[in-house]
Design a protein around this motif. Structure first.
Motif, PDB file in Angstrom:
ATOM      1  N   ASP A 140      -4.303  -0.771 -11.267  1.00  0.00           N
ATOM      2  CA  ASP A 140      -5.363  -1.657 -11.762  1.00  0.00           C
ATOM      3  C   ASP A 140      -6.744  -1.212 -11.286  1.00  0.00           C
ATOM      4  OD1 ASP A 140      -3.598  -3.314 -13.197  1.00  0.00           O
ATOM      5  OD2 ASP A 140      -3.114  -4.417 -11.363  1.00  0.00           O
ATOM      6  N   GLY A 141      -7.018   0.079 -11.410  1.00  0.00           N
ATOM      7  CA  GLY A 141      -8.322   0.627 -11.071  1.00  0.00           C
ATOM      8  C   GLY A 141      -8.432   1.192  -9.667  1.00  0.00           C
ATOM      9  N   SER A 142      -7.438   0.976  -8.836  1.00  0.00           N
ATOM     10  CA  SER A 142      -7.437   1.510  -7.476  1.00  0.00           C
ATOM     11  C   SER A 142      -6.459   2.675  -7.384  1.00  0.00           C
ATOM     12  CB  SER A 142      -7.024   0.433  -6.470  1.00  0.00           C
ATOM     13  OG  SER A 142      -7.959  -0.615  -6.463  1.00  0.00           O
ATOM     14  N   PRO A 143      -6.847   3.745  -6.688  1.00  0.00           N
ATOM     15  CA  PRO A 143      -5.947   4.895  -6.570  1.00  0.00           C
ATOM     16  C   PRO A 143      -4.839   4.673  -5.546  1.00  0.00           C
ATOM     17  CG  PRO A 143      -7.951   5.299  -5.341  1.00  0.00           C
ATOM     18  CD  PRO A 143      -8.128   3.978  -6.034  1.00  0.00           C
ATOM     19  N   VAL A 144      -3.655   5.184  -5.867  1.00  0.00           N
ATOM     20  CA  VAL A 144      -2.502   5.175  -4.960  1.00  0.00           C
ATOM     21  C   VAL A 144      -1.879   6.557  -5.048  1.00  0.00           C
ATOM     22  CG1 VAL A 144      -0.191   4.248  -4.541  1.00  0.00           C
ATOM     23  CG2 VAL A 144      -2.049   2.699  -5.203  1.00  0.00           C
ATOM     24  N   PRO A 160      -4.641   5.155  -0.142  1.00  0.00           N
ATOM     25  CA  PRO A 160      -3.350   4.618   0.273  1.00  0.00           C
ATOM     26  C   PRO A 160      -2.282   5.626  -0.146  1.00  0.00           C
ATOM     27  CG  PRO A 160      -4.434   3.165  -1.338  1.00  0.00           C
ATOM     28  CD  PRO A 160      -5.303   4.346  -1.140  1.00  0.00           C
ATOM     29  N   THR A 161      -1.458   6.062   0.799  1.00  0.00           N
ATOM     30  CA  THR A 161      -0.523   7.154   0.549  1.00  0.00           C
ATOM     31  C   THR A 161       0.888   6.738   0.942  1.00  0.00           C
ATOM     32  OG1 THR A 161      -2.303   8.734   0.960  1.00  0.00           O
ATOM     33  CG2 THR A 161      -0.064   9.598   1.055  1.00  0.00           C
ATOM     34  N   SER A 167       1.039  -3.205 -10.702  1.00  0.00           N
ATOM     35  CA  SER A 167       1.559  -2.157 -11.577  1.00  0.00           C
ATOM     36  C   SER A 167       1.002  -0.805 -11.151  1.00  0.00           C
ATOM     37  CB  SER A 167       1.189  -2.426 -13.038  1.00  0.00           C
ATOM     38  OG  SER A 167      -0.212  -2.305 -13.214  1.00  0.00           O
ATOM     39  N   LEU A 168       1.726   0.237 -11.523  1.00  0.00           N
ATOM     40  CA  LEU A 168       1.295   1.621 -11.312  1.00  0.00           C
ATOM     41  C   LEU A 168       1.394   2.337 -12.648  1.00  0.00           C
ATOM     42  CD1 LEU A 168       3.212   2.768  -8.089  1.00  0.00           C
ATOM     43  CD2 LEU A 168       0.771   2.271  -8.294  1.00  0.00           C
ATOM     44  N   ARG A 169       0.348   3.066 -12.991  1.00  0.00           N
ATOM     45  CA  ARG A 169       0.449   3.933 -14.158  1.00  0.00           C
ATOM     46  C   ARG A 169      -0.140   5.281 -13.788  1.00  0.00           C
ATOM     47  NH1 ARG A 169      -3.893   0.670 -15.442  1.00  0.00           N
ATOM     48  NH2 ARG A 169      -5.716   1.762 -16.193  1.00  0.00           N
TER      49      ARG A 169
END
Length: 157
Positions: free
Chosen positions: A57-61, A114-115, A84-86
């Motif tokens: 949702d706009g934040s990197p993971v 965040p890793t 969600s993750l895309r």
């Protein structure tokens, strides 16, 4: 001798700053999948750590996963506590990592990400991950990769 690519140079400096002990290797340009990298390095595809950036949702993971796995975004999102993750777009990847898809390293990004780390990688004595350029990789161990990235182990499949 040609000049080292700036992405590899930045990675090399950050790798040293973090106390990384592994070797940095530049592979032939045609090695652009985990399977081809494994063949070139003489290791199992499961020992290749893919650095996959997702958009939550706009934040990197960032998910560091074994080349033997495909990340299940629904299951992984639930396990890490995001809605969600895309798969991130190439522009999103470059914006948040400063690197291109295929060359995203587990660290050396403009800001901390965040890793999460696939525990499956612990099955391999030596793990190989991207070093800031699609043709560059570095050797490490699961423990060192966890420690130098601050990654949280999570099952991704």
């Amino acid at each position: 001798m040609s000049e080292e690519h700036p992405g590899i140079r930045r990675f090399r400096e950050e790798h040293a700053r973090r106390g990384g002990r592994g070797e940095i290797v530049v592979l032939p340009d045609g090695v652009h999948t985990a399977a081809l990298a494994a063949e070139a390095l003489g290791c199992e595809v499961g020992a290749i750590a893919n650095s996959l950036l997702f958009d939550a949702d706009g934040s990197p993971v960032l998910v560091l996963t074994s080349g033997a796995h495909r990340v299940d975004p629904v299951v992984t999102a639930e396990r890490i506590g995001v809605a969600s993750l895309r798969r991130a777009s190439p522009d999103f990847v470059r914006e948040h990592t400063g690197q291109v898809i295929g060359g995203v390293s587990p660290f050396a990004h403009p800001a901390p990400l965040p890793t999460y780390l696939d525990p499956w990688l612990a099955r391999h004595e030596v793990v190989w991950a991207a070093a800031g350029h699609p043709a560059a990789v570095f050797s490490t161990t699961y423990e060192e990769l966890r420690d130098i990235t601050g990654a949280t182990p999570v099952e991704v499949v």
